[in-house]
Design a protein around this motif. Structure first.
Motif, PDB file in Angstrom:
ATOM      1  N   GLY A 188       0.802  -1.230   0.000  1.00 21.47           N
ATOM      2  CA  GLY A 188       0.000   0.000   0.000  1.00 21.47           C
ATOM      3  C   GLY A 188       0.827   1.268   0.000  1.00 21.47           C
ATOM      4  N   ARG A 189       1.924   1.277  -0.750  1.00 20.89           N
ATOM      5  CA  ARG A 189       2.773   2.474  -0.754  1.00 20.89           C
ATOM      6  C   ARG A 189       2.612   3.287  -2.037  1.00 20.89           C
ATOM      7  NH1 ARG A 189       5.831   3.264   2.519  1.00 20.89           N
ATOM      8  NH2 ARG A 189       5.662   1.815   4.215  1.00 20.89           N
ATOM      9  N   VAL A 190       1.988   2.695  -3.065  1.00 18.08           N
ATOM     10  CA  VAL A 190       1.985   3.363  -4.375  1.00 18.08           C
ATOM     11  C   VAL A 190       0.694   4.156  -4.574  1.00 18.08           C
ATOM     12  CG1 VAL A 190       2.118   3.024  -6.876  1.00 18.08           C
ATOM     13  CG2 VAL A 190       3.422   1.526  -5.356  1.00 18.08           C
ATOM     14  N   PHE A 191       0.862   5.417  -4.928  1.00 21.51           N
ATOM     15  CA  PHE A 191      -0.274   6.254  -5.334  1.00 21.51           C
ATOM     16  C   PHE A 191      -0.261   6.311  -6.855  1.00 21.51           C
ATOM     17  CE2 PHE A 191       0.638   7.449  -1.086  1.00 21.51           C
ATOM     18  CZ  PHE A 191      -0.579   7.767  -0.510  1.00 21.51           C
ATOM     19  N   TYR A 192      -1.396   5.962  -7.437  1.00 22.55           N
ATOM     20  CA  TYR A 192      -1.483   5.861  -8.893  1.00 22.55           C
ATOM     21  C   TYR A 192      -2.134   7.120  -9.461  1.00 22.55           C
ATOM     22  CZ  TYR A 192      -3.156   4.191 -13.422  1.00 22.55           C
ATOM     23  OH  TYR A 192      -3.427   4.059 -14.759  1.00 22.55           O
ATOM     24  N   LEU A 193      -1.509   7.718 -10.480  1.00 27.05           N
ATOM     25  CA  LEU A 193      -2.080   8.920 -11.118  1.00 27.05           C
ATOM     26  C   LEU A 193      -2.547   8.590 -12.529  1.00 27.05           C
ATOM     27  CD1 LEU A 193      -0.691  10.541  -8.861  1.00 27.05           C
ATOM     28  CD2 LEU A 193       0.332  11.959 -10.606  1.00 27.05           C
ATOM     29  N   GLY A 194      -3.780   8.963 -12.838  1.00 31.60           N
ATOM     30  CA  GLY A 194      -4.287   8.787 -14.201  1.00 31.60           C
ATOM     31  C   GLY A 194      -4.740  10.140 -14.742  1.00 31.60           C
ATOM     32  N   THR A 195      -4.803  10.243 -16.063  1.00 30.30           N
ATOM     33  CA  THR A 195      -5.265  11.496 -16.667  1.00 30.30           C
ATOM     34  C   THR A 195      -6.019  11.191 -17.960  1.00 30.30           C
ATOM     35  OG1 THR A 195      -4.552  13.597 -17.662  1.00 30.30           O
ATOM     36  CG2 THR A 195      -3.033  11.774 -17.880  1.00 30.30           C
ATOM     37  N   PHE A 196      -6.966  12.053 -18.303  1.00 27.30           N
ATOM     38  CA  PHE A 196      -7.651  11.932 -19.587  1.00 27.30           C
ATOM     39  C   PHE A 196      -7.102  12.949 -20.600  1.00 27.30           C
ATOM     40  CE2 PHE A 196     -10.590  10.013 -16.601  1.00 27.30           C
ATOM     41  CZ  PHE A 196     -10.936   8.851 -17.273  1.00 27.30           C
ATOM     42  N   SER A 197      -5.992  13.591 -20.219  1.00 28.11           N
ATOM     43  CA  SER A 197      -5.420  14.604 -21.123  1.00 28.11           C
ATOM     44  C   SER A 197      -4.912  13.992 -22.418  1.00 28.11           C
ATOM     45  CB  SER A 197      -4.257  15.337 -20.451  1.00 28.11           C
ATOM     46  OG  SER A 197      -4.731  16.194 -19.459  1.00 28.11           O
ATOM     47  N   LYS A 198      -4.520  12.724 -22.388  1.00 26.63           N
ATOM     48  CA  LYS A 198      -3.980  12.088 -23.594  1.00 26.63           C
ATOM     49  C   LYS A 198      -5.054  11.254 -24.294  1.00 26.63           C
ATOM     50  CE  LYS A 198      -0.395  13.652 -21.723  1.00 26.63           C
ATOM     51  NZ  LYS A 198      -0.039  15.007 -22.032  1.00 26.63           N
ATOM     52  N   SER A 199      -5.846  10.489 -23.496  1.00 21.26           N
ATOM     53  CA  SER A 199      -6.816   9.601 -24.133  1.00 21.26           C
ATOM     54  C   SER A 199      -8.043  10.380 -24.612  1.00 21.26           C
ATOM     55  CB  SER A 199      -7.237   8.498 -23.173  1.00 21.26           C
ATOM     56  OG  SER A 199      -7.663   9.051 -21.955  1.00 21.26           O
ATOM     57  N   LEU A 200      -8.340  11.532 -24.013  1.00 22.66           N
ATOM     58  CA  LEU A 200      -9.410  12.403 -24.537  1.00 22.66           C
ATOM     59  C   LEU A 200      -8.744  13.708 -24.965  1.00 22.66           C
ATOM     60  CD1 LEU A 200     -12.281  11.708 -21.983  1.00 22.66           C
ATOM     61  CD2 LEU A 200     -12.121  10.922 -24.330  1.00 22.66           C
ATOM     62  N   LEU A 201      -8.876  14.754 -24.157  1.00 22.25           N
ATOM     63  CA  LEU A 201      -8.276  16.038 -24.529  1.00 22.25           C
ATOM     64  C   LEU A 201      -7.777  16.748 -23.272  1.00 22.25           C
ATOM     65  CD1 LEU A 201     -11.000  17.457 -26.971  1.00 22.25           C
ATOM     66  CD2 LEU A 201      -8.783  16.517 -27.598  1.00 22.25           C
ATOM     67  N   PRO A 202      -6.658  17.464 -23.377  1.00 23.76           N
ATOM     68  CA  PRO A 202      -6.179  18.195 -22.201  1.00 23.76           C
ATOM     69  C   PRO A 202      -7.184  19.251 -21.735  1.00 23.76           C
ATOM     70  CG  PRO A 202      -4.599  18.362 -24.015  1.00 23.76           C
ATOM     71  CD  PRO A 202      -5.775  17.609 -24.535  1.00 23.76           C
ATOM     72  N   ARG A 203      -7.944  19.830 -22.680  1.00 19.85           N
ATOM     73  CA  ARG A 203      -8.827  20.940 -22.327  1.00 19.85           C
ATOM     74  C   ARG A 203      -9.966  20.483 -21.420  1.00 19.85           C
ATOM     75  NH1 ARG A 203      -9.086  26.320 -24.500  1.00 19.85           N
ATOM     76  NH2 ARG A 203      -7.106  25.855 -25.470  1.00 19.85           N
ATOM     77  N   PHE A 204     -10.259  19.181 -21.405  1.00 16.06           N
ATOM     78  CA  PHE A 204     -11.317  18.712 -20.507  1.00 16.06           C
ATOM     79  C   PHE A 204     -10.896  18.852 -19.046  1.00 16.06           C
ATOM     80  CE2 PHE A 204     -13.108  15.540 -23.837  1.00 16.06           C
ATOM     81  CZ  PHE A 204     -13.694  16.615 -24.505  1.00 16.06           C
ATOM     82  N   GLY A 205      -9.588  18.851 -18.797  1.00 11.49           N
ATOM     83  CA  GLY A 205      -9.110  19.006 -17.419  1.00 11.49           C
ATOM     84  C   GLY A 205      -9.661  17.916 -16.520  1.00 11.49           C
ATOM     85  N   LEU A 206      -9.342  16.680 -16.802  1.00 14.39           N
ATOM     86  CA  LEU A 206      -9.911  15.574 -16.045  1.00 14.39           C
ATOM     87  C   LEU A 206      -8.825  14.542 -15.745  1.00 14.39           C
ATOM     88  CD1 LEU A 206     -12.762  14.942 -15.113  1.00 14.39           C
ATOM     89  CD2 LEU A 206     -13.078  13.592 -17.188  1.00 14.39           C
ATOM     90  N   GLY A 207      -8.674  14.251 -14.486  1.00 12.71           N
ATOM     91  CA  GLY A 207      -7.701  13.238 -14.084  1.00 12.71           C
ATOM     92  C   GLY A 207      -8.129  12.653 -12.753  1.00 12.71           C
ATOM     93  N   CYS A 208      -7.324  11.771 -12.240  1.00 13.60           N
ATOM     94  CA  CYS A 208      -7.672  11.196 -10.940  1.00 13.60           C
ATOM     95  C   CYS A 208      -6.413  10.633 -10.294  1.00 13.60           C
ATOM     96  CB  CYS A 208      -8.682  10.073 -11.104  1.00 13.60           C
ATOM     97  SG  CYS A 208      -8.033   8.654 -11.966  1.00 13.60           S
ATOM     98  N   TRP A 209      -6.495  10.433  -9.012  1.00 15.38           N
ATOM     99  CA  TRP A 209      -5.468   9.609  -8.392  1.00 15.38           C
ATOM    100  C   TRP A 209      -6.150   8.596  -7.511  1.00 15.38           C
ATOM    101  CZ3 TRP A 209      -4.516  10.191  -2.986  1.00 15.38           C
ATOM    102  CH2 TRP A 209      -4.952  11.380  -2.410  1.00 15.38           C
ATOM    103  N   CYS A 210      -5.503   7.454  -7.364  1.00 11.71           N
ATOM    104  CA  CYS A 210      -6.057   6.391  -6.536  1.00 11.71           C
ATOM    105  C   CYS A 210      -5.202   6.263  -5.318  1.00 11.71           C
ATOM    106  CB  CYS A 210      -6.036   5.072  -7.291  1.00 11.71           C
ATOM    107  SG  CYS A 210      -7.084   5.121  -8.696  1.00 11.71           S
TER     108      CYS A 210
END
Ligand SMILES: Cc1ncc(COP(=O)(O)O)c(C=O)c1O
Length: 378
Positions: free
Chosen positions: A342-364
Motif C-alpha cells: 500500500g505504498r503506491v499512489f497511482y495517477l491517471g489522466t484523460f489529457s492524452k486519451s481524450l483532450l487536455p482541455r477537458f481538465g480531467l484526471g484522478c489519483w487512486c
C-alpha cells in the motif's frame, strides 16, 4: 440619446445585469440620483478594464429592463459617459466604450501592467508566502494551444471524434436530473469514480475501489494535492532525470528537496538513487512509458523499487499518463497492482486519451495504515 435625465427614481437592491454580465449596486444611498450611480459604476467598470475599449454597452432598453429602471435613467447615464469621453454613440448602432479614455495616463492599459510581485521593500513583510513565491517564479503560461510537429505530450486534436462526442454529451445532458446539478462530493461524482475504478481494475490490474479514486483536474492537480498531503518542507523526493517538469514544479512548490535520479534502459536506477539519497520520503516514476525517454520499467526494476520503498518507508507516486497508447502488444500492469504494502499512489489522466482541455484526471489512494509505515532502516 434623449436629453432629459431622470433623477431620484426610487430604486432597488443589488443587481447583476444578466445580458451584460455586469454587476451594479443601486441601493438607495446619500440621495444621489440613480442615473448618477449607474454612470459612476459604468465609468469604474470601464476604467478598471472590466469593460474593455470598443465593447458595445447593453442596449438601454435591455439594461433598463434588467435593472428595473426607466429607460431614460439608463440613457442619462450613457449620455453622461459620452459627454465625458468614456463612450460614444454610433448612430443607431449602439453605444460603445471609447478606445482612448480621459484617464488613460492614470490607468495604464492591461498590457502595460506587470505581473511582477509588488516590491516588498527592505524589512517589509513579504506579500506572498514562501510557497507563493516559488509558484510565482515558475510562471503561469505553459502548454501549447495547437499541436506542433513531434511534440511528445499532446493528442491529435484534429482526429478527435467531435461529432460523436457532441452527440453523446447531448444525450447524457438530456438524462440529467435536478439533484445532479448541485455540489458534487469533494472527491468527485461517485458513479464516475466507480466506472474509472472498474476500468483501471480491468485494464491496469489496479487494486482500487470507486471510493479510492479521487477526481482532479488532471495529473498536475493530483501532484499538487499529493505534494501537499504527503510532503513537509525539506523532505527528499527522488525524481527521474530526465523527467517531467510538472512534477518538479509541484514538489518544489511544496518545499521538497528534489533528488534527480538517472534513468537507464530499465527505468529509474534504484541503485543510483540509493547512493544519492538513501532515505527519500517519496519516489516519483513514470514506469509504463518514462517521460521523456519512453523506456518501460523492467519487471526486475519494479520489484527492486517496491522492495526498496518498503525497506525505507518511502511512498511511490506512479504517473501512468499515457499507457493507453502502444504500437503492439500490451503494457505491463500498473506498478500499483504489484504493491502489496500500500505504498503506491497511482495517477491517471484523460489529457492524452481524450483532450487536455477537458481538465480531467484522478489519483487512486492506498489506505495507508501504521502497518505500512515501518521505521526506516537503511
Ligand atoms: C509525465 C506526464 N505526466 C502527466 C501529464 C499530464 O498532465 P495533465 O493531466 O495535468 O494534463 C503529462 C503531460 O504532458 C506528462 O508528460
Amino acid at each position: 440619446m434623449p436629453e432629459q435625465l431622470s433623477c431620484g427614481e426610487a430604486v432597488p437592491r443589488q443587481y447583476a445585469a444578466s445580458g451584460s454580465l455586469l454587476a451594479f449596486n443601486l441601493e438607495p444611498d446619500s440621495g444621489q440620483p440613480v442615473y448618477a450611480r449607474l454612470y459612476a459604476q459604468l465609468r469604474e467598470a470601464i476604467l478598471t478594464g472590466r469593460v474593455e475599449a470598443g465593447t458595445r454597452l447593453p442596449a438601454s432598453r435591455v439594461l433598463a429592463a434588467e435593472l428595473g429602471l426607466s429607460r431614460n435613467t439608463v440613457v442619462a447615464a450613457y449620455t453622461r459617459l459620452a459627454d465625458e469621453g468614456y463612450a460614444h454613440a454610433r448612430g443607431g448602432a449602439g453605444v460603445y466604450v471609447a478606445s482612448v479614455l480621459p484617464e488613460d495616463a492614470a490607468f495604464p492599459p492591461l498590457e502595460a501592467r506587470t505581473d511582477a510581485v509588488p516590491d516588498e521593500g527592505a524589512g517589509a513583510p513579504p506579500v506572498l508566502s514562501a510557497r507563493g513565491r516559488q509558484l510565482a517564479a515558475m510562471g503561469l503560461e505553459g502548454g501549447s494551444a495547437s499541436p506542433v510537429p513531434f511534440v511528445a505530450d499532446v493528442p491529435a486534436f484534429d482526429v478527435f471524434p467531435l461529432d460523436s462526442w457532441v452527440r453523446l454529451m447531448a444525450r447524457s445532458w438530456r438524462q440529467v436530473q435536478p439533484d445532479m446539478l448541485g455540489y458534487a462530493p469533494a472527491a468527485g461524482h461517485a458513479p464516475l469514480r466507480e466506472v474509472i475504478a472498474q476500468n483501471l481494475r480491468a485494464t491496469r490490474f489496479l487494486r482500487a475501489a470507486g471510493s479510492d479514486v479521487i477526481m482532479t483536474s488532471g495529473s498536475q492537480q493530483s501532484l499538487d494535492l499529493l505534494a501537499r498531503v504527503l510532503l513537509d518542507p525539506g523532505e527528499a523526493v527522488w525524481v527521474e532525470e530526465p523527467g517531467y517538469g510538472g512534477t518538479r514544479s509541484a514538489f518544489s512548490a511544496a518545499g521538497a528537496r528534489l533528488v534527480p535520479v538517472p534513468v537507464d534502459a530499465e527505468g529509474l536506477s534504484v541503485e543510483e538513487g540509493r547512493r544519492r539519497e538513501p532515505l527519500p520520503k517519496l519516489i516519483f516514476v513514470t514506469p509504463s512509458h518514462q517521460y521523456p525517454l519512453g523506456v518501460t520499467m523492467s519487471m526486475a526494476r519494479r520489484v527492486e523499487l517496491l522492495a526498496f520503498a518498503q525497506s525505507c518507508g518511502a511512498l511511490v507516486v506512479e504517473d501512468d499518463y499515457d499507457s493507453e497508447f502502444r504500437y503492439a502488444g500490451t503494457t505491463l500492469p500498473a506498478l500499483q497492482s504489484m504493491d502489496s504494502a500500500g505504498r503506491v499512489f497511482y495517477l491517471g489522466t484523460f489529457s492524452k486519451s481524450l483532450l487536455p482541455r477537458f481538465g480531467l484526471g484522478c489519483w487512486c489512494r492506498h489506505r495507508l495504515t501504521r502497518r505500512h509505515l515501518p521505521t526506516p532502516k537503511v
